[in-house]
Design a protein around this motif. Structure first.
Motif, PDB file in Angstrom:
ATOM      1  N   LYS A   7     -30.629 -21.289 -35.608  1.00 37.50           N
ATOM      2  CA  LYS A   7     -30.086 -21.254 -37.086  1.00 37.50           C
ATOM      3  C   LYS A   7     -30.742 -20.360 -37.732  1.00 37.50           C
ATOM      4  CE  LYS A   7     -28.888 -24.522 -40.591  1.00 37.50           C
ATOM      5  NZ  LYS A   7     -27.603 -23.889 -40.868  1.00 37.50           N
ATOM      6  N   LEU A   8     -29.763 -19.392 -38.408  1.00 36.58           N
ATOM      7  CA  LEU A   8     -30.165 -18.241 -39.250  1.00 36.58           C
ATOM      8  C   LEU A   8     -29.567 -18.429 -40.810  1.00 36.58           C
ATOM      9  CD1 LEU A   8     -30.001 -15.276 -36.790  1.00 36.58           C
ATOM     10  CD2 LEU A   8     -31.906 -16.637 -37.292  1.00 36.58           C
ATOM     11  N   THR A   9     -30.504 -17.805 -41.752  1.00 37.03           N
ATOM     12  CA  THR A   9     -29.860 -17.852 -42.847  1.00 37.03           C
ATOM     13  C   THR A   9     -29.013 -16.513 -43.015  1.00 37.03           C
ATOM     14  OG1 THR A   9     -31.557 -16.467 -43.918  1.00 37.03           O
ATOM     15  CG2 THR A   9     -32.027 -18.773 -44.036  1.00 37.03           C
ATOM     16  N   PRO A  10     -28.184 -16.516 -43.886  1.00 44.02           N
ATOM     17  CA  PRO A  10     -27.068 -15.465 -44.123  1.00 44.02           C
ATOM     18  C   PRO A  10     -28.192 -13.811 -43.964  1.00 44.02           C
ATOM     19  CG  PRO A  10     -26.359 -16.985 -45.309  1.00 44.02           C
ATOM     20  CD  PRO A  10     -27.684 -17.758 -45.074  1.00 44.02           C
ATOM     21  N   ARG A  11     -29.046 -14.047 -44.962  1.00 40.61           N
ATOM     22  CA  ARG A  11     -29.904 -12.830 -45.054  1.00 40.61           C
ATOM     23  C   ARG A  11     -30.587 -12.633 -43.468  1.00 40.61           C
ATOM     24  NH1 ARG A  11     -33.462 -12.189 -49.916  1.00 40.61           N
ATOM     25  NH2 ARG A  11     -31.646 -11.411 -50.781  1.00 40.61           N
ATOM     26  N   GLN A  12     -31.037 -13.415 -42.961  1.00 39.86           N
ATOM     27  CA  GLN A  12     -32.017 -13.142 -41.545  1.00 39.86           C
ATOM     28  C   GLN A  12     -30.740 -12.732 -40.655  1.00 39.86           C
ATOM     29  OE1 GLN A  12     -33.288 -17.231 -40.775  1.00 39.86           O
ATOM     30  NE2 GLN A  12     -35.144 -16.872 -41.751  1.00 39.86           N
ATOM     31  N   ASP A  13     -29.538 -13.193 -40.664  1.00 40.39           N
ATOM     32  CA  ASP A  13     -28.516 -12.980 -39.876  1.00 40.39           C
ATOM     33  C   ASP A  13     -28.048 -11.443 -40.050  1.00 40.39           C
ATOM     34  OD1 ASP A  13     -26.281 -13.311 -37.769  1.00 40.39           O
ATOM     35  OD2 ASP A  13     -25.003 -13.039 -39.570  1.00 40.39           O
ATOM     36  N   SER A  14     -27.932 -10.960 -41.495  1.00 41.06           N
ATOM     37  CA  SER A  14     -27.650  -9.617 -41.660  1.00 41.06           C
ATOM     38  C   SER A  14     -28.667  -8.711 -41.467  1.00 41.06           C
ATOM     39  CB  SER A  14     -27.267  -9.645 -43.413  1.00 41.06           C
ATOM     40  OG  SER A  14     -28.311  -9.675 -44.139  1.00 41.06           O
ATOM     41  N   SER A  54     -38.213  -8.020 -49.117  1.00 42.37           N
ATOM     42  CA  SER A  54     -37.210  -8.993 -48.670  1.00 42.37           C
ATOM     43  C   SER A  54     -36.905  -8.979 -47.175  1.00 42.37           C
ATOM     44  CB  SER A  54     -35.989  -9.206 -49.487  1.00 42.37           C
ATOM     45  OG  SER A  54     -34.960 -10.030 -49.197  1.00 42.37           O
ATOM     46  N   VAL A  55     -36.722  -7.728 -46.842  1.00 47.59           N
ATOM     47  CA  VAL A  55     -36.576  -7.584 -45.030  1.00 47.59           C
ATOM     48  C   VAL A  55     -37.800  -8.116 -44.518  1.00 47.59           C
ATOM     49  CG1 VAL A  55     -35.968  -5.819 -43.597  1.00 47.59           C
ATOM     50  CG2 VAL A  55     -34.767  -5.795 -45.869  1.00 47.59           C
ATOM     51  N   LEU A  56     -38.735  -7.740 -44.906  1.00 43.02           N
ATOM     52  CA  LEU A  56     -40.224  -7.806 -44.121  1.00 43.02           C
ATOM     53  C   LEU A  56     -40.301  -9.373 -44.014  1.00 43.02           C
ATOM     54  CD1 LEU A  56     -42.743  -7.030 -42.874  1.00 43.02           C
ATOM     55  CD2 LEU A  56     -43.676  -7.012 -45.081  1.00 43.02           C
ATOM     56  N   SER A  57     -39.862 -10.140 -45.114  1.00 43.29           N
ATOM     57  CA  SER A  57     -39.808 -11.790 -45.116  1.00 43.29           C
ATOM     58  C   SER A  57     -39.060 -12.195 -44.048  1.00 43.29           C
ATOM     59  CB  SER A  57     -39.591 -11.941 -46.604  1.00 43.29           C
ATOM     60  OG  SER A  57     -39.532 -13.725 -46.510  1.00 43.29           O
ATOM     61  N   ALA A  58     -37.870 -11.611 -44.163  1.00 42.03           N
ATOM     62  CA  ALA A  58     -36.730 -12.010 -42.982  1.00 42.03           C
ATOM     63  C   ALA A  58     -37.275 -11.407 -41.624  1.00 42.03           C
ATOM     64  CB  ALA A  58     -35.500 -11.433 -43.298  1.00 42.03           C
ATOM     65  N   PHE A  59     -38.066 -10.533 -41.409  1.00 39.97           N
ATOM     66  CA  PHE A  59     -38.428 -10.105 -40.006  1.00 39.97           C
ATOM     67  C   PHE A  59     -39.554 -11.010 -39.651  1.00 39.97           C
ATOM     68  CE2 PHE A  59     -37.627  -5.298 -40.396  1.00 39.97           C
ATOM     69  CZ  PHE A  59     -36.435  -5.555 -39.577  1.00 39.97           C
ATOM     70  N   LYS A  60     -40.377 -11.620 -40.415  1.00 40.96           N
ATOM     71  CA  LYS A  60     -41.360 -12.516 -40.266  1.00 40.96           C
ATOM     72  C   LYS A  60     -40.659 -13.650 -39.847  1.00 40.96           C
ATOM     73  CE  LYS A  60     -45.292 -10.107 -42.894  1.00 40.96           C
ATOM     74  NZ  LYS A  60     -46.248 -10.498 -43.618  1.00 40.96           N
ATOM     75  N   SER A  61     -39.835 -14.200 -40.571  1.00 44.35           N
ATOM     76  CA  SER A  61     -39.159 -15.551 -40.196  1.00 44.35           C
ATOM     77  C   SER A  61     -38.402 -15.376 -38.734  1.00 44.35           C
ATOM     78  CB  SER A  61     -38.041 -16.054 -41.348  1.00 44.35           C
ATOM     79  OG  SER A  61     -38.590 -16.270 -42.378  1.00 44.35           O
ATOM     80  N   LEU A  62     -37.693 -14.273 -38.310  1.00 44.34           N
ATOM     81  CA  LEU A  62     -37.019 -14.128 -37.161  1.00 44.34           C
ATOM     82  C   LEU A  62     -38.071 -13.747 -36.089  1.00 44.34           C
ATOM     83  CD1 LEU A  62     -34.589 -11.260 -38.584  1.00 44.34           C
ATOM     84  CD2 LEU A  62     -34.044 -13.643 -37.559  1.00 44.34           C
ATOM     85  N   GLU A  63     -39.240 -13.197 -36.539  1.00 44.06           N
ATOM     86  CA  GLU A  63     -40.487 -13.278 -35.452  1.00 44.06           C
ATOM     87  C   GLU A  63     -40.768 -14.539 -35.102  1.00 44.06           C
ATOM     88  OE1 GLU A  63     -44.456 -10.754 -34.866  1.00 44.06           O
ATOM     89  OE2 GLU A  63     -43.970 -11.506 -36.927  1.00 44.06           O
ATOM     90  N   ILE A  64     -41.119 -15.532 -36.168  1.00 45.16           N
ATOM     91  CA  ILE A  64     -41.350 -16.947 -35.632  1.00 45.16           C
ATOM     92  C   ILE A  64     -40.318 -17.585 -34.870  1.00 45.16           C
ATOM     93  CG2 ILE A  64     -41.701 -19.461 -36.639  1.00 45.16           C
ATOM     94  CD1 ILE A  64     -43.086 -17.575 -39.179  1.00 45.16           C
ATOM     95  N   LYS A  65     -39.155 -17.149 -34.960  1.00 48.27           N
ATOM     96  CA  LYS A  65     -38.143 -17.878 -34.127  1.00 48.27           C
ATOM     97  C   LYS A  65     -37.988 -16.961 -32.818  1.00 48.27           C
ATOM     98  CE  LYS A  65     -35.510 -19.204 -38.256  1.00 48.27           C
ATOM     99  NZ  LYS A  65     -34.409 -19.378 -39.073  1.00 48.27           N
ATOM    100  N   GLY A  66     -38.585 -16.121 -32.721  1.00 45.32           N
ATOM    101  CA  GLY A  66     -38.803 -15.457 -31.221  1.00 45.32           C
ATOM    102  C   GLY A  66     -37.341 -14.448 -31.036  1.00 45.32           C
ATOM    103  N   LEU A  67     -36.923 -13.914 -32.339  1.00 45.24           N
ATOM    104  CA  LEU A  67     -35.660 -13.139 -32.058  1.00 45.24           C
ATOM    105  C   LEU A  67     -36.088 -11.530 -32.386  1.00 45.24           C
ATOM    106  CD1 LEU A  67     -33.173 -15.271 -34.148  1.00 45.24           C
ATOM    107  CD2 LEU A  67     -33.332 -14.796 -31.709  1.00 45.24           C
ATOM    108  N   VAL A  68     -37.167 -11.474 -32.906  1.00 44.55           N
ATOM    109  CA  VAL A  68     -37.706  -9.978 -33.173  1.00 44.55           C
ATOM    110  C   VAL A  68     -38.993  -9.957 -32.548  1.00 44.55           C
ATOM    111  CG1 VAL A  68     -35.727  -9.316 -34.841  1.00 44.55           C
ATOM    112  CG2 VAL A  68     -38.427 -10.145 -35.559  1.00 44.55           C
ATOM    113  N   ILE A  69     -39.544  -8.739 -32.368  1.00 40.25           N
ATOM    114  CA  ILE A  69     -41.081  -8.417 -32.023  1.00 40.25           C
ATOM    115  C   ILE A  69     -41.376  -7.080 -32.970  1.00 40.25           C
ATOM    116  CG2 ILE A  69     -41.178  -9.512 -29.814  1.00 40.25           C
ATOM    117  CD1 ILE A  69     -40.907  -6.451 -28.681  1.00 40.25           C
ATOM    118  N   ARG A  70     -42.670  -7.084 -33.313  1.00 37.47           N
ATOM    119  CA  ARG A  70     -43.170  -5.999 -33.960  1.00 37.47           C
ATOM    120  C   ARG A  70     -44.167  -5.210 -33.317  1.00 37.47           C
ATOM    121  NH1 ARG A  70     -46.445  -8.188 -38.984  1.00 37.47           N
ATOM    122  NH2 ARG A  70     -46.313 -10.156 -38.211  1.00 37.47           N
TER     123      ARG A  70
END
Length: 128
Positions: A11-18, A77-93
């Motif tokens: 489940k993603l927020t609209p910002r995370q999805d974009s 704002s994007v960095l915050s979304a990236f960090k949330s996506l990283e926790i969810k396993g959807l992105v790596i840095r």
């Protein structure tokens, strides 16, 4: 698992999805950037894709300010979304190096496999 299937399972927020959609678009653009212009550079990108997501972060990934500029969002704002996506396993840095004081690149998990399939990269095509 493909990037799209992983995305559907969380489940993603609209910002995370974009933000994730834009990062995928950047990765896709970068993977195709040299295809018809510079064969050597394209071959290097294909080698990264062959090696997988970890090898693609630097060189094919995107930066928070880059995604933010495309979406009209602040880099924070994007960095915050990236960090949330990283926790969810959807992105790596990109792996941190304490000697470097610069922004880190990000990459969507599973995109390398999707692009390998799309570009027809096989195990034998990257041995050069």
């Amino acid at each position: 698992m493909s990037a799209e299937k992983m995305r559907e399972s969380v489940k993603l927020t609209p910002r995370q999805d974009s933000v994730l959609s834009e990062l995928v678009a950047i990765g896709r653009k970068n993977a195709f950037a040299y295809k018809d212009k510079h064969p050597y550079l394209h071959a290097q990108d294909l080698k990264r894709l062959h090696l997988g997501d970890d090898a693609c972060v630097w060189g094919l990934g995107g930066l928070s300010w880059e995604v933010g500029g495309r979406l009209g969002l602040s880099a924070e704002s994007v960095l915050s979304a990236f960090k949330s996506l990283e926790i969810k396993g959807l992105v790596i840095r990109e792996t941190r190096n304490p000697d470097y004081k610069r922004p880190l690149y990000w990459w969507p998990v599973g995109l390398a496999a999707d692009l390998r399939s799309e570009l027809g990269v096989s195990d034998s095509s990257n041995n050069s």
